[in-house]
Scaffold this motif. Structure first.
Motif, mmCIF file in Angstrom:
data_model
loop_
_atom_site.group_PDB
_atom_site.id
_atom_site.type_symbol
_atom_site.label_atom_id
_atom_site.label_comp_id
_atom_site.label_asym_id
_atom_site.label_seq_id
_atom_site.Cartn_x
_atom_site.Cartn_y
_atom_site.Cartn_z
ATOM 1 N N HIS A 27 0.818 -1.213 0.000
ATOM 2 C CA HIS A 27 0.000 0.000 0.000
ATOM 3 C C HIS A 27 0.858 1.272 0.000
ATOM 4 C CE1 HIS A 27 -3.082 -2.946 1.087
ATOM 5 N NE2 HIS A 27 -3.899 -2.095 0.497
ATOM 6 N N GLY A 28 2.141 1.134 -0.286
ATOM 7 C CA GLY A 28 2.996 2.296 -0.483
ATOM 8 C C GLY A 28 3.693 2.842 0.747
ATOM 9 N N PHE A 29 3.607 2.154 1.861
ATOM 10 C CA PHE A 29 4.256 2.612 3.084
ATOM 11 C C PHE A 29 5.641 1.987 3.217
ATOM 12 C CE2 PHE A 29 -0.312 2.704 3.966
ATOM 13 C CZ PHE A 29 -0.473 4.038 4.299
ATOM 14 N N GLU A 30 6.520 2.674 3.914
ATOM 15 C CA GLU A 30 7.836 2.133 4.223
ATOM 16 C C GLU A 30 7.880 1.739 5.691
ATOM 17 O OE1 GLU A 30 11.004 4.779 3.165
ATOM 18 O OE2 GLU A 30 10.636 4.528 1.025
ATOM 19 N N VAL A 31 8.753 0.791 6.002
ATOM 20 C CA VAL A 31 8.859 0.301 7.374
ATOM 21 C C VAL A 31 10.277 0.516 7.879
ATOM 22 C CG1 VAL A 31 8.795 -1.767 8.819
ATOM 23 C CG2 VAL A 31 7.027 -1.398 7.075
#
Length: 136
Positions: A27-31
């Motif tokens: 969904h386009g998020f970075e961790v």
């Protein structure tokens, strides 16, 4: 948007946790994977979890002996070579900065003084067209 996830939380339910991280990436998020103890890291986690950055408190390095510090340095360099960032947090002195650099950290968070109220910060550090009041 970046999510910071504690490595210890991923250890609670490995498969579900890894799937959650994959979902965030889809969904386009970075961790950012944050560690509070080097015992939280495993080869499985490092190779299975999609993370952009590894975050660690610089204070974790102070209690390591020379052998562990060399081994950790090698591991951090390998992680960095995969295109991930190594972030040292709580960097408060030149010595902290040098230590973090020496073990392979390439991003740093911290401060060299106590946190300042914004009004004092802008008086000391921000000058916009000669009028610091333009920055609210």
């Amino acid at each position: 948007v970046r999510f910071e996830i504690q490595a210890s939380d991923l250890l609670l339910n490995t498969q579900t946790s890894y799937a959650m991280v994959d979902c965030l990436y889809e969904h386009g998020f970075e961790v950012e994977l944050a560690i509070s103890d080097f015992n939280e890291l495993s080869l499985d986690m490092l190779t299975s979890v999609r993370f952009r950055s590894l975050k660690m408190d610089i204070r974790l390095l102070s209690d390591l002996g020379e052998t562990k510090l060399h081994l950790l340095t090698d591991v951090l360099h390998i992680i960095s070579e995969t295109g991930r960032f190594i972030i040292a947090t709580n960097v408060k002195s030149k010595e902290d900065f040098i230590l973090a650099q020496n073990v392979g950290c390439n991003l740093f968070q911290g401060f060299y003084s106590e946190p300042l109220p914004f009004s004092i910060f802008k008086q000391k550090y921000i000058q916009i067209g000669g009028d610091v009041n333009e920055c609210n």
